[in-house]
Design a protein around this motif. Structure first.
Motif, short mmCIF file in Angstrom:
data_model
loop_
_atom_site.label_atom_id
_atom_site.label_comp_id
_atom_site.label_asym_id
_atom_site.label_seq_id
_atom_site.Cartn_x
_atom_site.Cartn_y
_atom_site.Cartn_z
N ALA A 66 0.85 -1.19 0.00
CA ALA A 66 0.00 0.00 0.00
C ALA A 66 0.88 1.23 0.00
CB ALA A 66 -0.93 0.01 1.21
N ASN A 67 0.42 2.30 -0.64
CA ASN A 67 1.17 3.54 -0.64
C ASN A 67 0.21 4.72 -0.62
OD1 ASN A 67 0.77 4.64 -3.59
ND2 ASN A 67 1.31 2.46 -3.85
N GLY A 68 0.66 5.81 -0.15
CA GLY A 68 -0.13 7.03 -0.09
C GLY A 68 0.76 8.25 -0.11
N SER A 69 0.21 9.38 -0.56
CA SER A 69 1.00 10.60 -0.61
C SER A 69 0.10 11.81 -0.36
CB SER A 69 1.70 10.73 -1.96
OG SER A 69 0.75 10.88 -3.00
N TYR A 70 0.69 12.80 0.20
CA TYR A 70 0.01 14.09 0.41
C TYR A 70 0.97 15.17 -0.06
CZ TYR A 70 -1.70 18.26 2.77
OH TYR A 70 -2.13 19.52 3.04
N VAL A 93 -4.18 14.40 -2.34
CA VAL A 93 -3.92 13.14 -1.64
C VAL A 93 -4.17 12.00 -2.63
CG1 VAL A 93 -4.69 11.58 0.18
CG2 VAL A 93 -4.49 14.02 0.64
N SER A 94 -3.29 11.02 -2.61
CA SER A 94 -3.51 9.84 -3.44
C SER A 94 -3.09 8.61 -2.65
CB SER A 94 -2.71 9.92 -4.74
OG SER A 94 -1.31 9.93 -4.47
N GLY A 95 -3.70 7.49 -2.95
CA GLY A 95 -3.39 6.24 -2.26
C GLY A 95 -3.69 5.06 -3.17
N ALA A 96 -3.01 3.94 -2.89
CA ALA A 96 -3.21 2.75 -3.72
C ALA A 96 -2.85 1.50 -2.93
CB ALA A 96 -2.36 2.84 -4.99
N ILE A 97 -3.48 0.39 -3.32
CA ILE A 97 -3.17 -0.93 -2.79
C ILE A 97 -2.90 -1.82 -3.99
CG2 ILE A 97 -4.01 -2.92 -1.50
CD1 ILE A 97 -5.77 -1.06 0.10
N SER A 99 -1.36 -5.78 -5.38
CA SER A 99 -1.05 -7.16 -5.06
C SER A 99 -0.57 -7.85 -6.34
CB SER A 99 -2.26 -7.89 -4.49
OG SER A 99 -1.96 -9.24 -4.22
N GLY A 100 0.40 -8.75 -6.18
CA GLY A 100 0.92 -9.50 -7.32
C GLY A 100 1.15 -10.95 -6.94
N TYR A 287 -5.78 -1.23 -6.59
CA TYR A 287 -6.86 -0.29 -6.30
C TYR A 287 -6.22 1.04 -5.96
CZ TYR A 287 -10.51 2.18 -3.75
OH TYR A 287 -11.40 3.13 -3.31
N ASN A 288 -6.76 2.18 -6.55
CA ASN A 288 -6.21 3.49 -6.25
C ASN A 288 -7.33 4.52 -6.16
OD1 ASN A 288 -6.37 5.12 -9.01
ND2 ASN A 288 -5.79 2.99 -9.49
#
Length: 446
Positions: A66-70, A93-97, A99-100, A287-288
């Motif tokens: 998972a990652n996120g930024s502001y 703000v952005s965020g994402a999950i 999986s691989g 997912y983002n």
């Protein structure tokens, strides 16, 4: 006051018991195995091999991140919500999950797990071999102390006999039966024996010191081994055929096991290199979502709430990715060739380990048989020398022989006694080595 006296007596008793402790061979071996630094390092290698095996298992699991930024943006920047340039100050703000999962990679994960299992087994064999080597070294040092102690006893016993002869000779010299030169010869012999005793005491101390340091004990002065009168260990192992001991050694001794696992590791490395010829197929899911402070509702002109934007601008992605190796400057082919060379090398090393073990066992078998014959011959020689010495003593006591001839007979007899002790402990150790190859414990000297 009475309580203080009791405590002092107890402490003195503990101190005396600590100083009087006599170490058995089993205690020495166990203490060395528990405190040896090399063994501790080898145990860490086993732990690392176990960690690598667990990691190889974990490689079958999918990844999840998972990652996120502001950020605060000024000037011309892309609005993450609209993907358009805006010359304005806004926050985003952005965020994402993501999986691989690895679907196919030439069975690389499976082969990696197999290799990790073999590597752990190899590290355990190396640890066992180190323990075996240290056990043999401790046993040899222990037997060396026994030999030095017995040698000292013989020298002291011989000196007691010499002192008795000096008293008897003194009486014969005073009576005019023997010349004074015989007395002087015996006194010179006494002085020489005292020098030998001092040297033997020093040799005994050094051998104790060496074993104490091997056990990492600090109190060198009080270290000593048990006072048990060790006889010959059973020679039943010599009743077996050498071929039987060789076959048993292949199962028990770790040298061949280590070479075998190294060969299997080389084979797995070759298989792993060959997996690089295959295409890889992986799956992914993501997912983002995002938010921007300048995002307005086109109908009302008002800011869209934070939560609403997260639902409004979110998205998912799912798919598979295929990677086909076409040309990598022959890197894979050359790596496969190198691995094949290593397989052949490890195969030769395995064959050499088997040959070396067979040669070593046969040599140990012959050494044990010859040491038995040597010990038996030394016993016969000692018996004959004793009779000759007693005869020479009888002649000397009645004045029919001089001190020089008597001393020559005594020296020969004393040498035969030393040979018995030396060949005895040499025979014991070589028997224990042979028993070790047959899988028997080396800590039993009874």
């Amino acid at each position: 006051m009475k309580k203080s006296i009791i405590i002092a007596l107890l402490l003195c008793g503990v101190l005396v018991n600590a100083q009087e402790k006599k170490w058995t061979l089993l205690e020495c071996v166990n203490h060395a195995l528990e405190n040896n630094i090399s063994i501790a390092q080898s145990e860490l290698d086993v732990n690392l091999a176990d960690i690598n095996k667990n990691q190889a298992r974990s490689n079958f699991l999918p990844t999840l991140s998972a990652n996120g930024s502001y950020s605060v943006n000024t000037g011309a920047n892309i609005n993450p919500a609209t993907n358009q340039f805006e010359n304005n100050t806004f926050r985003s703000v952005s965020g994402a999950i993501n999986s691989g999962v690895n679907i196919f990679s030439g069975l690389a994960n499976w082969k990696t797990l197999q290799r990790a299992k073999i590597n752990k087994m190899a590290s355990e064999y190396r640890l066992d071999k180190m323990k075996d080597d240290i056990s043999l070294f401790v046993a040899n040092s222990f037997l060396q102390i026994l030999f030095n102690r017995e040698q000292l006893k013989v020298l002291m016993s011989q000196n007691d006999v010499t002192k008795g002869n000096i008293e008897n000779t003194q009486q014969l010299v005073d009576a005019g039966v023997l010349p004074r030169g015989d007395l002087l010869e015996l006194k010179a012999t006494d002085a020489t024996q005292l020098q030998q005793i001092i040297a033997a005491e020093n040799t005994l101390f050094i051998s104790k010191l060496g074993l104490a340091q091997m056990l990492q004990l600090k109190d060198y002065e009080t270290f000593d081994i048990s006072d048990d009168d060790y006889g010959l260990v059973g020679g039943d192992i010599l009743e077996k055929q050498a071929t039987e001991i060789v076959e048993k050694a292949k199962e028990e001794v770790n040298d061949v096991k280590i070479a075998q696992t190294n060969f299997e590791l080389a084979e797995k490395d070759l298989e792993l290199q060959k997996t690089n010829y295959y295409p890889t197929l992986s799956g992914f899911w993501g997912y983002n979502t995002r938010w921007a402070s300048t995002q307005l509702n086109p109908f009302t002109g008002e800011d869209i709430p934070f939560i609403d934007q997260l639902y409004l601008f979110d998205g998912t992605s799912v798919g598979v990715q295929l990677n086909v190796p076409i040309f990598n400057r022959f890197t894979t082919r050359n790596n496969v060739k190198r691995s094949k060379v290593e397989v052949e090398r490890s195969k030769y090393l395995l064959e050499q380990a088997k040959i070396d073990l067979e040669s070593t066992v046969y040599q140990a078998y012959n050494d044990a048989k010859n040491s038995k014959k040597t010990y038996e011959a030394a016993l016969q020689t000692e018996e004959a020398r004793l009779l000759a010495f007693e005869y020479a003593k009888e002649r000397y006591d009645v004045g029919m022989s001089n001190a020089f001839d008597f001393n020559q007979s005594r020296i020969v007899y004393e040498n035969s006694q030393s040979d018995v002790i030396r060949t005895k402990y040499d025979y014991i150790f070589k028997l224990k080595v042979l028993e070790f190859y047959f899988g028997l414990p080396i800590t039993d000297l009874n």
